[in-house]
Design a protein around this motif. Structure first.
Motif, PDB file in Angstrom:
ATOM      1  N   PRO A   1     -87.122  14.441 -13.580  1.00 42.37           N
ATOM      2  CA  PRO A   1     -86.897  15.602 -14.327  1.00 42.37           C
ATOM      3  C   PRO A   1     -87.418  15.333 -15.539  1.00 42.37           C
ATOM      4  O   PRO A   1     -87.509  14.506 -16.122  1.00 42.37           O
ATOM      5  N   ASP A   2     -87.823  16.493 -16.270  1.00 38.36           N
ATOM      6  CA  ASP A   2     -88.339  16.683 -17.506  1.00 38.36           C
ATOM      7  C   ASP A   2     -87.337  16.700 -18.558  1.00 38.36           C
ATOM      8  O   ASP A   2     -86.796  17.667 -19.001  1.00 38.36           O
ATOM      9  N   ARG A   3     -86.973  15.314 -19.133  1.00 39.36           N
ATOM     10  CA  ARG A   3     -85.957  15.402 -20.390  1.00 39.36           C
ATOM     11  C   ARG A   3     -86.493  16.047 -21.588  1.00 39.36           C
ATOM     12  O   ARG A   3     -85.400  16.566 -22.140  1.00 39.36           O
ATOM     13  N   ILE A   4     -87.661  16.776 -21.772  1.00 43.05           N
ATOM     14  CA  ILE A   4     -87.899  17.295 -23.051  1.00 43.05           C
ATOM     15  C   ILE A   4     -87.690  18.814 -22.537  1.00 43.05           C
ATOM     16  O   ILE A   4     -87.224  19.587 -23.476  1.00 43.05           O
ATOM     17  N   GLU A   5     -88.110  19.304 -21.528  1.00 39.18           N
ATOM     18  CA  GLU A   5     -87.580  20.743 -21.116  1.00 39.18           C
ATOM     19  C   GLU A   5     -86.101  20.765 -21.271  1.00 39.18           C
ATOM     20  O   GLU A   5     -85.580  21.664 -21.720  1.00 39.18           O
ATOM     21  N   THR A   6     -85.554  19.691 -20.673  1.00 36.68           N
ATOM     22  CA  THR A   6     -83.948  19.789 -20.522  1.00 36.68           C
ATOM     23  C   THR A   6     -83.526  19.939 -22.066  1.00 36.68           C
ATOM     24  O   THR A   6     -82.413  20.723 -22.429  1.00 36.68           O
ATOM     25  N   GLY A   7     -84.088  19.018 -23.012  1.00 31.30           N
ATOM     26  CA  GLY A   7     -83.547  18.986 -24.177  1.00 31.30           C
ATOM     27  C   GLY A   7     -84.026  20.360 -25.156  1.00 31.30           C
ATOM     28  O   GLY A   7     -83.049  20.998 -25.810  1.00 31.30           O
ATOM     29  N   THR A   8     -84.930  21.151 -24.598  1.00 40.05           N
ATOM     30  CA  THR A   8     -85.524  22.523 -25.288  1.00 40.05           C
ATOM     31  C   THR A   8     -84.453  23.400 -24.781  1.00 40.05           C
ATOM     32  O   THR A   8     -83.986  24.018 -25.651  1.00 40.05           O
ATOM     33  N   PHE A   9     -84.080  23.374 -23.500  1.00 41.88           N
ATOM     34  CA  PHE A   9     -82.975  24.416 -22.871  1.00 41.88           C
ATOM     35  C   PHE A   9     -81.778  24.270 -23.627  1.00 41.88           C
ATOM     36  O   PHE A   9     -80.997  25.128 -23.792  1.00 41.88           O
ATOM     37  N   LEU A  10     -81.415  22.724 -23.895  1.00 40.43           N
ATOM     38  CA  LEU A  10     -80.015  22.608 -24.263  1.00 40.43           C
ATOM     39  C   LEU A  10     -79.977  23.127 -25.850  1.00 40.43           C
ATOM     40  O   LEU A  10     -79.138  23.765 -26.475  1.00 40.43           O
ATOM     41  N   CYS A  11     -81.188  23.122 -26.434  1.00 41.90           N
ATOM     42  CA  CYS A  11     -81.018  23.463 -27.832  1.00 41.90           C
ATOM     43  C   CYS A  11     -81.223  25.298 -27.802  1.00 41.90           C
ATOM     44  O   CYS A  11     -80.588  25.689 -28.917  1.00 41.90           O
ATOM     45  N   ALA A  12     -81.863  25.632 -27.034  1.00 43.09           N
ATOM     46  CA  ALA A  12     -81.854  26.991 -26.923  1.00 43.09           C
ATOM     47  C   ALA A  12     -80.489  27.673 -26.614  1.00 43.09           C
ATOM     48  O   ALA A  12     -80.024  28.527 -27.559  1.00 43.09           O
ATOM     49  N   ALA A  13     -79.883  27.060 -25.874  1.00 49.60           N
ATOM     50  CA  ALA A  13     -78.530  27.344 -25.534  1.00 49.60           C
ATOM     51  C   ALA A  13     -77.315  27.214 -26.823  1.00 49.60           C
ATOM     52  O   ALA A  13     -76.701  27.885 -27.148  1.00 49.60           O
ATOM     53  N   ALA A  14     -77.630  26.031 -27.411  1.00 50.67           N
ATOM     54  CA  ALA A  14     -76.870  25.636 -28.585  1.00 50.67           C
ATOM     55  C   ALA A  14     -77.052  26.495 -29.626  1.00 50.67           C
ATOM     56  O   ALA A  14     -76.149  27.004 -30.423  1.00 50.67           O
ATOM     57  N   ALA A  15     -78.412  26.778 -30.012  1.00 51.51           N
ATOM     58  CA  ALA A  15     -78.604  27.771 -31.231  1.00 51.51           C
ATOM     59  C   ALA A  15     -78.016  29.237 -31.132  1.00 51.51           C
ATOM     60  O   ALA A  15     -77.866  29.963 -31.878  1.00 51.51           O
ATOM     61  N   THR A  16     -78.036  29.675 -29.571  1.00 56.72           N
ATOM     62  CA  THR A  16     -77.445  31.087 -29.488  1.00 56.72           C
ATOM     63  C   THR A  16     -76.048  31.126 -29.103  1.00 56.72           C
ATOM     64  O   THR A  16     -75.449  32.187 -28.925  1.00 56.72           O
ATOM     65  N   GLY A  17     -75.229  30.191 -29.298  1.00 54.81           N
ATOM     66  CA  GLY A  17     -73.773  29.904 -29.061  1.00 54.81           C
ATOM     67  C   GLY A  17     -73.367  30.011 -27.699  1.00 54.81           C
ATOM     68  O   GLY A  17     -72.546  30.649 -27.266  1.00 54.81           O
ATOM     69  N   GLY A  18     -74.329  29.531 -26.780  1.00 51.87           N
ATOM     70  CA  GLY A  18     -74.477  29.887 -25.168  1.00 51.87           C
ATOM     71  C   GLY A  18     -73.378  28.937 -24.546  1.00 51.87           C
ATOM     72  O   GLY A  18     -72.936  28.044 -25.150  1.00 51.87           O
ATOM     73  N   ASP A  19     -73.596  29.240 -23.085  1.00 52.74           N
ATOM     74  CA  ASP A  19     -72.967  28.360 -22.160  1.00 52.74           C
ATOM     75  C   ASP A  19     -73.744  28.217 -20.970  1.00 52.74           C
ATOM     76  O   ASP A  19     -73.632  28.998 -20.117  1.00 52.74           O
ATOM     77  N   VAL A  20     -74.427  27.182 -20.766  1.00 52.86           N
ATOM     78  CA  VAL A  20     -75.583  26.962 -19.931  1.00 52.86           C
ATOM     79  C   VAL A  20     -75.499  25.706 -19.063  1.00 52.86           C
ATOM     80  O   VAL A  20     -75.079  24.698 -19.669  1.00 52.86           O
ATOM     81  N   ARG A  21     -75.509  25.747 -17.806  1.00 57.24           N
ATOM     82  CA  ARG A  21     -75.837  24.596 -16.957  1.00 57.24           C
ATOM     83  C   ARG A  21     -77.037  24.259 -16.332  1.00 57.24           C
ATOM     84  O   ARG A  21     -77.777  25.373 -16.071  1.00 57.24           O
ATOM     85  N   LEU A  22     -77.623  23.249 -16.779  1.00 56.67           N
ATOM     86  CA  LEU A  22     -78.986  22.975 -16.212  1.00 56.67           C
ATOM     87  C   LEU A  22     -78.898  22.085 -15.009  1.00 56.67           C
ATOM     88  O   LEU A  22     -78.201  20.950 -15.176  1.00 56.67           O
ATOM     89  N   THR A  23     -79.481  22.396 -13.971  1.00 58.37           N
ATOM     90  CA  THR A  23     -79.568  21.664 -12.729  1.00 58.37           C
ATOM     91  C   THR A  23     -80.904  20.969 -12.396  1.00 58.37           C
ATOM     92  O   THR A  23     -81.899  21.238 -13.015  1.00 58.37           O
ATOM     93  N   GLY A  24     -80.944  20.094 -11.398  1.00 54.76           N
ATOM     94  CA  GLY A  24     -82.212  19.220 -11.252  1.00 54.76           C
ATOM     95  C   GLY A  24     -82.468  18.199 -12.539  1.00 54.76           C
ATOM     96  O   GLY A  24     -83.591  17.678 -12.475  1.00 54.76           O
ATOM     97  N   THR A  25     -81.715  18.070 -13.367  1.00 49.61           N
ATOM     98  CA  THR A  25     -81.822  17.213 -14.452  1.00 49.61           C
ATOM     99  C   THR A  25     -80.508  16.129 -14.536  1.00 49.61           C
ATOM    100  O   THR A  25     -79.712  16.297 -13.884  1.00 49.61           O
ATOM    101  N   SER A  26     -80.675  15.296 -15.546  1.00 47.52           N
ATOM    102  CA  SER A  26     -79.372  14.470 -15.660  1.00 47.52           C
ATOM    103  C   SER A  26     -79.243  13.973 -17.127  1.00 47.52           C
ATOM    104  O   SER A  26     -80.228  14.136 -17.778  1.00 47.52           O
ATOM    105  N   THR A  27     -78.088  13.682 -17.450  1.00 46.23           N
ATOM    106  CA  THR A  27     -77.916  13.105 -18.789  1.00 46.23           C
ATOM    107  C   THR A  27     -78.422  11.913 -19.120  1.00 46.23           C
ATOM    108  O   THR A  27     -78.611  11.467 -20.382  1.00 46.23           O
ATOM    109  N   ALA A  28     -78.911  10.951 -18.051  1.00 45.77           N
ATOM    110  CA  ALA A  28     -79.741   9.855 -18.240  1.00 45.77           C
ATOM    111  C   ALA A  28     -80.867  10.160 -19.301  1.00 45.77           C
ATOM    112  O   ALA A  28     -81.630  11.053 -19.034  1.00 45.77           O
ATOM    113  N   TYR A  29     -81.177   9.206 -19.791  1.00 44.41           N
ATOM    114  CA  TYR A  29     -82.356   9.388 -20.687  1.00 44.41           C
ATOM    115  C   TYR A  29     -82.393  10.284 -21.985  1.00 44.41           C
ATOM    116  O   TYR A  29     -83.431  10.543 -22.737  1.00 44.41           O
ATOM    117  N   LEU A  30     -81.200  10.855 -22.053  1.00 43.58           N
ATOM    118  CA  LEU A  30     -80.900  11.995 -23.098  1.00 43.58           C
ATOM    119  C   LEU A  30     -80.008  11.610 -24.029  1.00 43.58           C
ATOM    120  O   LEU A  30     -79.421  12.258 -24.824  1.00 43.58           O
TER     121      LEU A  30
END
Ligand code: UD1
Length: 423
Positions: free
Chosen positions: A232-261
């Motif tokens: 899985p793309d750890r940078i795409e994962t991190g980018t979506f986490l930041c987008a969710a964080a910035a907007t005060g969001g609540d997001v679940r990302l699938t097809g990825t994992s916390t490993a490497y992040l």
């Protein structure tokens, strides 16, 4: 040229799937050059850099079949060890064909990637390693020309002056078919290097130590057919986490994992986000719940496992609207703050001194027209646009299309108001 128009405001909520890693897929596609038997890949992301690499391989004689996220490569008919300027200039990672072409064909002619918006980015370490393996390497009319006399490259003890990701990958691939043992010291430990090593091992290579700073490769006669799933793309994962964080969001990302992040997740938690079950490396999805307002977090980029330079711009975007002051230090690339000027156009308070940015969070950003300058800079502008008041127009989004798989569609799924306007 296309542009993105974002109306800031909506909280990102819901679930989205993360794609395969661009930076793992690119070297792994090149690994097909090492064998005359097919390589079957799954979870290959759909983005422009992958299209460019497939075009480059096809014009060398590799048969490429692509069906959705599955790609089969057959380099049995490889006829031309040449990577021309027209393709290389759009994607620096094209240099990754150099090691495998040389190892398999005994010669290679690859255009120098040249300058790059985020710094000079030379390839001297790739060349130094190949020279140590007995190749004759020079530069001729803008091309790296490499060849060797006799049957094979020679295994050698290699030491790179700095940690280089594609340098490690190029040399690891070249060493797979060399005579004898190669040791790469000061090797990059990035997970994408490990993913490449795993693919090569499934093709019959003998590699140990990938993921540490000493990689050992015992050369083999030939590599064989294999199949491999791209991580899985750890940078795409991190980018979506930041987008969710910035907007005060609540997001679940699938097809990825916390490993490497680990380090990215730590910083998001320092910023006040909840990441459900963050400490388990085996999580198959990541669920982030953001606070109403983030706290500013300082970061310093360094090679893996430290904070990735490819996430620096996105953290600059979240710090722009966080509470407090953050210091951002970029230690990998000498010119990777170009997004700061664009973020300032949206109202961010950023002072740059050399490789350090001091940021004071503001209450709100305001939409404006901004220009994407490189891949991750573009991502930071998207995140800023999602929280800015009114409309943000992002021009030159071809940078974004190089490295993000259907980013507007994925953000729309999460509730963002984002659209592409065709030029
Ligand atoms: C890879 C990633 C990129 C990421 C970068 C750093 C791919 C396709 N790209 O790029 O997304 O930002 O790692 O994590 O995987 N250097 C030299 N001489 C060399 C090689 C590198 O001086 O021969 C320098 C570079 O200019 C840079 C540093 O070393 O300052 C690290 O670069 P490197 O790890 O090689 O980056 P890339 O592999 O190009």
């Amino acid at each position: 040229m296309d542009k993105l128009v974002i109306t800031g405001g909506p909280r990102l909520c819901g679930e989205v799937a993360i794609s395969g890693a661009k930076n793992a897929a690119l070297p792994i596609l090149c690994a097909c050059l090492l064998s005359a038997e097919p390589l079957m890949l799954s979870n290959v992301p759909d983005l422009n850099d992958i299209g460019t690499m497939l075009k480059l391989l096809a014009q060398m004689g590799v048969q490429v079949e692509r069906q959705g996220n599955q790609v089969t490569l057959d380099a049995s008919g490889l006829h031309s060890p040449l990577a021309p300027y027209e393709l290389v200039k759009t994607m620096r990672a094209s240099i990754l064909v150099l090691g495998p072409l040389l190892a398999r064909c005994g010669e290679a002619r690859v255009s120098l990637p040249g300058g790059c918006a985020i710094g000079a980015r030379p390839v001297d370490q790739h060349i130094k390693g190949l020279l140590a393996m007995g190749a004759d390497v020079g530069v001729d009319h803008g091309y790296v020309v490499a060849r060797f006399a006799g049957g094979k490259l020679k295994g050698a003890r290699l030491f790179t002056d700095m940690v280089t990701v594609t340098g490690t990958e190029n040399l690891m691939m070249a060493a797979c078919l060399a005579e004898g043992d190669t040791v790469i010291e000061n090797a990059a430990r990035e997970p994408e290097v490990v993913d490449l090593a795993q693919c090569l091992v499934s093709m019959g290579a003998q590699i140990s130590g990938a993921g540490t700073d000493v990689i050992r490769i015992r050369g083999v006669e030939r590599l064989h057919a294999a199949s491999h799933r791209i991580m899985p793309d750890r940078i795409e994962t991190g980018t979506f986490l930041c987008a969710a964080a910035a907007t005060g969001g609540d997001v679940r990302l699938t097809g990825t994992s916390t490993a490497y992040l680990d380090v990215v997740i730590d910083k998001l938690m320092d910023a006040g986000c909840e990441i459900v079950g963050a400490r388990s490396r085996s999580l198959e999805s990541i669920h982030l719940i953001a606070p109403a307002r983030l706290k500013a977090v300082s970061i310093r980029t360094s090679p893996y496992p430290a904070f990735p330079t490819d996430m620096q711009a996105q953290f600059m975007a979240i710090n722009a609207v966080a509470e407090g002051t953050a210091i951002i230090r970029e230690t990998i690339f000498e010119n990777r703050f170009m997004h700061a000027v664009e973020l300032q156009r949206l109202g961010a308070d950023i002072k740059i001194d050399g490789n350090t940015a001091v940021m004071k969070g503001v209450d709100r950003l305001q939409g404006a027209t901004v220009m994407a300058t490189d891949l991750r800079a573009s991502a930071s502008l998207v995140i800023a646009g999602l929280v800015a008041e009114g409309e943000t127009h992002i021009e030159r989004i071809y940078h974004l299309d190089r490295g993000y798989d259907h980013i507007e569609a994925k953000l729309t799924t999460l509730g963002a108001a984002i659209r592409r306007e065709k030029a």
